[in-house]
Design a protein around this motif. Structure first.
Motif, PDB file in Angstrom:
ATOM      1  N   GLN A  30       0.840  -1.199   0.000  1.00  0.00           N
ATOM      2  CA  GLN A  30       0.000   0.000   0.000  1.00  0.00           C
ATOM      3  C   GLN A  30       0.875   1.249   0.000  1.00  0.00           C
ATOM      4  O   GLN A  30       1.865   1.315   0.737  1.00  0.00           O
ATOM      5  CB  GLN A  30      -0.865  -0.009   1.252  1.00  0.00           C
ATOM      6  CG  GLN A  30      -2.315   0.181   0.909  1.00  0.00           C
ATOM      7  CD  GLN A  30      -3.183   0.115   2.141  1.00  0.00           C
ATOM      8  OE1 GLN A  30      -2.764  -0.304   3.204  1.00  0.00           O
ATOM      9  NE2 GLN A  30      -4.412   0.529   1.969  1.00  0.00           N
ATOM     10  N   ALA A  31       0.515   2.247  -0.844  1.00  0.00           N
ATOM     11  CA  ALA A  31       1.311   3.473  -0.891  1.00  0.00           C
ATOM     12  C   ALA A  31       1.133   4.232   0.424  1.00  0.00           C
ATOM     13  O   ALA A  31       0.054   4.226   1.013  1.00  0.00           O
ATOM     14  CB  ALA A  31       0.834   4.321  -2.051  1.00  0.00           C
ATOM     15  N   ALA A  32       2.246   4.891   0.866  1.00  0.00           N
ATOM     16  CA  ALA A  32       2.157   5.691   2.097  1.00  0.00           C
ATOM     17  C   ALA A  32       1.262   6.901   1.821  1.00  0.00           C
ATOM     18  O   ALA A  32       1.244   7.414   0.697  1.00  0.00           O
ATOM     19  CB  ALA A  32       3.553   6.138   2.492  1.00  0.00           C
ATOM     20  N   PRO A  33       0.520   7.376   2.826  1.00  0.00           N
ATOM     21  CA  PRO A  33      -0.286   8.584   2.613  1.00  0.00           C
ATOM     22  C   PRO A  33       0.624   9.778   2.290  1.00  0.00           C
ATOM     23  O   PRO A  33       1.807   9.782   2.673  1.00  0.00           O
ATOM     24  CB  PRO A  33      -1.023   8.766   3.948  1.00  0.00           C
ATOM     25  CG  PRO A  33      -0.341   7.894   4.937  1.00  0.00           C
ATOM     26  CD  PRO A  33       0.400   6.832   4.173  1.00  0.00           C
ATOM     27  N   THR A  88       0.150  19.217  -0.559  1.00  0.00           N
ATOM     28  CA  THR A  88       0.526  17.962  -1.224  1.00  0.00           C
ATOM     29  C   THR A  88       1.095  18.204  -2.633  1.00  0.00           C
ATOM     30  O   THR A  88       1.415  17.252  -3.342  1.00  0.00           O
ATOM     31  CB  THR A  88      -0.663  16.972  -1.306  1.00  0.00           C
ATOM     32  OG1 THR A  88      -1.740  17.626  -1.978  1.00  0.00           O
ATOM     33  CG2 THR A  88      -1.113  16.513   0.069  1.00  0.00           C
ATOM     34  N   GLY A 124      -1.978  11.746   6.626  1.00  0.00           N
ATOM     35  CA  GLY A 124      -0.788  11.087   7.170  1.00  0.00           C
ATOM     36  C   GLY A 124       0.110  11.943   8.036  1.00  0.00           C
ATOM     37  O   GLY A 124       1.093  11.440   8.585  1.00  0.00           O
ATOM     38  N   ASP A 170       2.795  11.439   5.013  1.00  0.00           N
ATOM     39  CA  ASP A 170       3.435  10.505   5.953  1.00  0.00           C
ATOM     40  C   ASP A 170       4.782  11.081   6.416  1.00  0.00           C
ATOM     41  O   ASP A 170       5.591  11.509   5.592  1.00  0.00           O
ATOM     42  CB  ASP A 170       3.648   9.169   5.230  1.00  0.00           C
ATOM     43  CG  ASP A 170       4.079   8.080   6.190  1.00  0.00           C
ATOM     44  OD1 ASP A 170       3.610   8.104   7.345  1.00  0.00           O
ATOM     45  OD2 ASP A 170       4.888   7.224   5.792  1.00  0.00           O
ATOM     46  N   GLY A 171       5.015  11.117   7.713  1.00  0.00           N
ATOM     47  CA  GLY A 171       6.287  11.601   8.239  1.00  0.00           C
ATOM     48  C   GLY A 171       6.355  13.111   8.420  1.00  0.00           C
ATOM     49  O   GLY A 171       7.318  13.631   8.973  1.00  0.00           O
TER      50      GLY A 171
END
Ligand SMILES: NC(=O)c1ccc[n+]([C@@H]2O[C@H](COP(=O)([O-])OP(=O)(O)OC[C@H]3O[C@@H](n4cnc5c(N)ncnc54)[C@H](OP(=O)(O)O)[C@@H]3O)[C@@H](O)[C@H]2O)c1
Length: 252
Positions: A4-7, A233, A35, A10-11
């Motif tokens: 699954q791709a990270a949101p 994003t 994320g 993420d991080g």
């Protein structure tokens, strides 16, 4: 089975001011869903605790970092608390704001001062607290929630508009000084009329405003949060400078 791709966030660590209601609350939830680990700031800590529990219940990460934006010291300690719990702030959403509708002839200097203190100085306090580390790390995203009123004043809102013009100018100036030198992105999201608690302290003005909007659709806080998500994003080399988002029914 494919991994699954990270949101998208993420991080990343986001700090949202004015997260206890309205647009700030929706922005915090949206960033957490994307994320990010989110620090929630405002004065009403009990509301922030509720939101933190909601975000964590959905599998996200959030902390409560209460503070009054009009205090430079409070802003600093919110940022320090965020750093010690989550890490350095990648995304600041300086959203906390107030609007007191007061015709200029009423000479309500106290209301003018309060709006300047929260809407302009409050933003600067948080920018000042996160900026040194963003410069050092050569990354970061500074977002403000300006307003359509930051492009076009309206009767009864001259000083409110002035604060939002100031925030817009600040964003433009910060882009010029921080973008190419440090890779720091700057965005001013400018909503039209959104249904929130913004006028709750002025029930008569709120009723008149709602009356004039009868039958017309307004923005919901989530609509504004989507504009914030779009800006944060975007690829790192893209600085979405301004987003004007109005209800389709708004004639101004
Ligand atoms: N609603 C609209 O139509 C609209 C349109 C354009 C722009 N905006 C802007 O959107 C932003 C959010 O407003 P909203 O519509 O979501 O209104 P809201 O529901 O009243 O939210 C305002 C937020 O600001 C916080 N706040 C106020 N004074 C503060 C202070 N001294 N220190 C820290 N936090 C403070 C409040 O939290 P506490 O009271 O808990 O501190 C609350 O979380 C504001 O900047 C507003 O100018 C709103």
């Amino acid at each position: 089975m494919s991994a699954q791709a990270a949101p998208p966030l993420d991080g990343r660590i986001a700090l949202v001011t004015g997260a206890s209601s309205g647009i700030g609350r929706a922005v915090a939830r949206t960033l957490a869903d994307a994320g990010a680990a989110v620090a929630l700031s405002a004065r009403r800590a009990e509301r922030l605790v509720e939101l933190r529990d909601e975000i964590e219940g959905g599998g996200g990460t959030a902390i409560v970092a209460p503070g009054d934006a009009t205090s430079r010291e409070a802003a600093r300690s919110v940022v320090e608390h965020t750093r010690s719990e989550l890490g350095p702030v990648d995304i600041l959403v300086a959203n906390a704001g107030i609007m007191t509708l007061t015709p200029i002839e009423e000479n309500d200097v106290e209301a003018w001062t309060r709006m300047i203190d929260v809407n302009v100085k409050g933003v600067l306090h948080f920018v000042s607290a996160v900026l040194p580390e963003m410069i050092e790390r050569e990354r970061g995203h500074l977002l403000t929630i300006g307003s359509l009123a930051g492009r076009r004043p309206f009767p009864g809102g001259a000083v409110y508009s002035a604060t939002k013009f100031a925030v817009r100018a600040l964003g433009w100036g910060m882009h010029l000084e921080l973008g190419h030198r440090y890779g720091i992105r700057v965005t001013d999201v400018q909503p039209g009329f959104a249904t929130t608690e913004l006028l709750d302290s002025q029930p008569e003005a709120k009723a008149a405003w709602e009356d004039s909007w009868s039958g017309r659709r307004t923005l919901q806080p989530e609509d504004v949060a989507r504009a914030v998500e779009f800006a944060v994003t975007a690829p790192d080399h893209v600085s979405v400078s301004e987003v004007l988002v109005r209800p389709v029914d708004q004639p101004s």
